[in-house]
Design a protein around this motif. Structure first.
Motif, mmCIF file in Angstrom:
data_model
loop_
_atom_site.group_PDB
_atom_site.id
_atom_site.type_symbol
_atom_site.label_atom_id
_atom_site.label_comp_id
_atom_site.label_asym_id
_atom_site.label_seq_id
_atom_site.Cartn_x
_atom_site.Cartn_y
_atom_site.Cartn_z
ATOM 1 N N LEU A 99 8.397 3.622 -4.524
ATOM 2 C CA LEU A 99 8.072 2.889 -5.620
ATOM 3 C C LEU A 99 7.989 1.558 -5.738
ATOM 4 C CD1 LEU A 99 10.559 4.877 -8.401
ATOM 5 C CD2 LEU A 99 8.501 5.269 -7.389
ATOM 6 N N PHE A 100 6.846 0.874 -6.388
ATOM 7 C CA PHE A 100 6.666 -0.553 -6.614
ATOM 8 C C PHE A 100 6.258 -0.904 -7.901
ATOM 9 C CE2 PHE A 100 5.418 1.620 -2.487
ATOM 10 C CZ PHE A 100 6.256 0.965 -1.421
ATOM 11 N N ASN A 101 5.729 -2.206 -7.936
ATOM 12 C CA ASN A 101 5.699 -2.738 -9.171
ATOM 13 C C ASN A 101 4.147 -2.656 -9.871
ATOM 14 O OD1 ASN A 101 8.233 -4.113 -9.487
ATOM 15 N ND2 ASN A 101 7.408 -5.062 -7.603
ATOM 16 N N SER A 102 3.176 -2.577 -8.929
ATOM 17 C CA SER A 102 1.753 -2.954 -9.559
ATOM 18 C C SER A 102 0.790 -2.014 -8.636
ATOM 19 C CB SER A 102 1.205 -4.127 -9.481
ATOM 20 O OG SER A 102 1.080 -4.417 -8.211
ATOM 21 N N GLY A 103 -0.324 -1.604 -9.108
ATOM 22 C CA GLY A 103 -1.348 -0.774 -8.375
ATOM 23 C C GLY A 103 -1.591 -1.320 -7.013
ATOM 24 N N ALA A 104 -1.773 -2.811 -7.202
ATOM 25 C CA ALA A 104 -2.116 -3.378 -5.843
ATOM 26 C C ALA A 104 -1.283 -3.434 -4.727
ATOM 27 C CB ALA A 104 -2.444 -4.916 -6.202
ATOM 28 N N GLU A 105 0.250 -3.456 -5.317
ATOM 29 C CA GLU A 105 1.199 -3.258 -4.341
ATOM 30 C C GLU A 105 1.395 -1.743 -3.844
ATOM 31 O OE1 GLU A 105 5.720 -4.371 -4.768
ATOM 32 O OE2 GLU A 105 4.635 -4.994 -6.563
ATOM 33 N N ALA A 106 0.979 -0.779 -4.722
ATOM 34 C CA ALA A 106 1.050 0.770 -3.948
ATOM 35 C C ALA A 106 0.100 0.629 -3.061
ATOM 36 C CB ALA A 106 0.814 1.630 -5.162
ATOM 37 N N VAL A 107 -1.293 0.136 -3.408
ATOM 38 C CA VAL A 107 -2.287 0.543 -2.312
ATOM 39 C C VAL A 107 -1.968 -0.380 -0.986
ATOM 40 C CG1 VAL A 107 -4.778 -0.265 -1.625
ATOM 41 C CG2 VAL A 107 -4.273 0.623 -3.988
ATOM 42 N N GLU A 108 -1.479 -1.643 -1.192
ATOM 43 C CA GLU A 108 -1.055 -2.572 -0.061
ATOM 44 C C GLU A 108 -0.108 -1.559 0.956
ATOM 45 O OE1 GLU A 108 -0.388 -6.903 1.116
ATOM 46 O OE2 GLU A 108 -1.499 -6.345 -0.801
ATOM 47 N N ASN A 109 0.824 -0.969 0.322
ATOM 48 C CA ASN A 109 1.979 -0.275 0.906
ATOM 49 C C ASN A 109 1.348 0.892 1.627
ATOM 50 O OD1 ASN A 109 4.771 -1.312 0.810
ATOM 51 N ND2 ASN A 109 3.946 -2.025 -1.165
ATOM 52 N N ALA A 110 0.314 1.579 0.943
ATOM 53 C CA ALA A 110 -0.128 2.761 1.495
ATOM 54 C C ALA A 110 -1.004 2.567 2.913
ATOM 55 C CB ALA A 110 -1.239 3.385 0.635
ATOM 56 N N VAL A 111 -1.725 1.215 2.654
ATOM 57 C CA VAL A 111 -2.287 0.803 3.950
ATOM 58 C C VAL A 111 -1.169 0.650 5.191
ATOM 59 C CG1 VAL A 111 -3.307 -0.814 5.198
ATOM 60 C CG2 VAL A 111 -4.355 -0.039 2.891
ATOM 61 N N LYS A 112 -0.033 0.056 4.780
ATOM 62 C CA LYS A 112 1.134 -0.365 5.617
ATOM 63 C C LYS A 112 1.797 0.831 6.379
ATOM 64 C CE LYS A 112 4.667 -2.783 4.138
ATOM 65 N NZ LYS A 112 5.408 -3.538 3.203
ATOM 66 N N GLY A 166 -15.625 0.028 -5.077
ATOM 67 C CA GLY A 166 -14.259 0.363 -5.012
ATOM 68 C C GLY A 166 -13.544 -1.055 -5.671
ATOM 69 N N TYR A 167 -12.683 -0.490 -6.382
ATOM 70 C CA TYR A 167 -11.615 -1.887 -6.818
ATOM 71 C C TYR A 167 -10.346 -1.339 -6.508
ATOM 72 C CZ TYR A 167 -8.697 -4.664 -9.558
ATOM 73 O OH TYR A 167 -7.760 -5.732 -9.748
ATOM 74 N N HIS A 168 -9.453 -2.211 -5.727
ATOM 75 C CA HIS A 168 -8.118 -1.911 -5.428
ATOM 76 C C HIS A 168 -7.022 -2.821 -5.884
ATOM 77 C CE1 HIS A 168 -9.864 1.869 -3.409
ATOM 78 N NE2 HIS A 168 -10.622 1.169 -2.872
ATOM 79 N N GLY A 169 -7.452 -3.987 -6.350
ATOM 80 C CA GLY A 169 -6.392 -5.016 -6.601
ATOM 81 C C GLY A 169 -6.765 -6.354 -6.309
#
Length: 443
Positions: A122-135, A152-155
């Motif tokens: 779990l994270f705080n925002s959509g951008a954080e989620a996408v960034e962590n998915a890439v990690k 596309g839009y990702h944050g």
């Protein structure tokens, strides 16, 4: 507090004098880069209505950009979040954990597509989620390249700005951006040069060819795609495109990431939009509609991929805040009990019917599209497919003046997008559509 009446009411011009006074204060106190679509300052909100400080009640076709799907003050969200507030607001899950975080993860693992073993973070925002998915994908594959798509839009973080296609307002002046990001064509039926019937096959072939020739499939950690492009203009890729991309990813050991931040949690008439073509993503990112308006986001996916990051490699001080977790459990409770996927489908039936009738009457409408309660109208110069951002802005302004909150979108700024709360009454939905039709007539 008394329940907010579910009816439109205009007692001043929009924005009213109190909102205008607050806008002066906002301009003096808030950074200029924080823009506002409609400068009415909200005092309370719920159901399908927002009430401003002047006492105007506006019909809400925006849901805070697909966030308040269960409404702005859903009973289960308020009840659960209030109880959690009284117990404790924070300990940091990475220091001393709590059950709410675990329960949200369990619900996500159950609700997301696929019956494989899953884990969530779990994270705080959509951008954080996408960034962590890439990690996570990079940790799992030991590769670096990431493939994303036109429109596309990702944050708005540095990495997610690099993943995002649209320059203005998201990227302009904010570079340099993260490297190893590669953009390929999206199957955009309305604008595909050889016609919509060829779109899925040709777009998939072009995308795969570019990945193979320009990047090398063996170098790609993740393919990240929205099942329906949100900010890009609610573009539903031509049927068959997503399965071809997902299959290419599977064949080449690439992590397929579905960005369901705007489409997820019943918005499109299913719990998740990728279910429409039976796609089971390796990782799925969620946010927006997850917690009834409180900041929460997640990455959910295959256990072996999610567990690839070392202990301590994922997290954040506020990620999975206990109050937000309680709100998410309340939102999911509401979605289940009120059958919000079914409500979204009904909203889609009503809106698409009315908007297609409008399309028959006005040649400024190039296309009406969308699924469930994620509906868009793309506006063009009559007789062409040339984008018409001026008409889009004028229509949005006309709707705002009549007490209807609508949003715009699209790579070319020529799309009206509609995201009503899934709990909106059909009377408000119909009244909002009447306002839209009247705005077209006046245009």
């Amino acid at each position: 507090m008394a329940e907010l009446p579910q009816e439109r009411r205009l007692v001043t011009s929009i924005p009213g004098p109190k909102s205008q006074a607050l806008l002066v204060r906002k301009t003096a106190a808030v950074a200029a880069g924080v823009g506002v679509t409609l400068p009415v300052f909200i005092a309370r909100a719920g159901g399908g209505v927002v009430e401003d400080v002047d006492g105007n009640r506006l019909i809400d076709f925006g849901s805070g950009i697909a966030v308040t799907s269960v409404g702005n003050s859903a009973e289960a969200v308020v009840r659960r979040a209030s109880a959690q507030l009284a117990d404790f607001t924070h300990t940091c899950f990475m220091v001393t954990p709590y059950e709410g975080y675990v329960e949200v993860a369990e619900q996500l693992n159950e609700l997301t597509p696929g019956d494989h073993e899953k884990r969530s973070a779990l994270f705080n925002s959509g951008a954080e989620a996408v960034e962590n998915a890439v990690k996570i994908a990079r940790a799992y594959t030991k590769r670096t390249a990431v493939v994303v798509f036109d429109h596309g839009y990702h944050g708005r973080t540095n990495l997610t700005m690099a993943l995002t296609a649209k320059n203005m307002p998201y990227k302009e002046g904010f570079g340099p951006f993260a490297p190893e990001i590669y953009r390929v064509p999206l199957a955009y039926p309305f604008r595909w040069l050889t016609g919509a019937e060829n779109c899925a096959e040709e777009a998939a072939a072009q995308a795969i060819d570019q990945i193979t020739k320009q990047v090398g499939a063996h170098n790609v950690a993740a393919i990240v795609i929205e099942p329906i492009a949100g900010e890009g203009g609610f573009i539903e890729p031509a049927k068959g495109f997503l399965p071809k991309i997902a299959e290419f990813a599977r064949q080449n050991g690439i992590v397929f990431v579905a960005d369901e931040i705007q489409t997820g949690f019943c918005r499109t008439g299913q719990w998740f939009a990728c279910e429409d073509e039976g796609i089971v993503p390796d990782l799925i990112t969620t946010a927006k509609g997850i917690a009834g308006g409180l900041p929460l986001a997640a990455v959910t996916g295959r256990a072996e991929i999610m567990d690839a990051a070392h202990s301590g490699g994922l997290g954040g001080t506020y990620g999975g805040n206990p109050v937000a977790c309680a709100a998410a459990l309340g939102a999911i409770e509401t979605m289940r009990e009120q059958d919000l996927p079914g409500k979204a489908r009904r909203i889609g039936e009503i809106m698409l019917g009315r908007l297609r009738a409008i399309q028959e009457k006005f040649d400024v409408v190039g296309e009406v599209r969308g699924r469930g309660a994620m509906i868009a109208v793309e506006l063009v110069e009559p007789g062409t497919k040339n984008p018409n951002p001026a008409a889009t802005a004028a229509l949005a302004k006309a709707c705002h003046a009549e007490g209807l909150v609508v949003l715009t979108a699209g790579t070319y700024g020529n799309v009206l997008r509609f995201l009503p709360p899934l709990v909106i009454g059909e009377n408000l939905l119909t009244e909002g559509l009447d306002i839209i039709e009247s705005a077209f007539s006046r245009l």
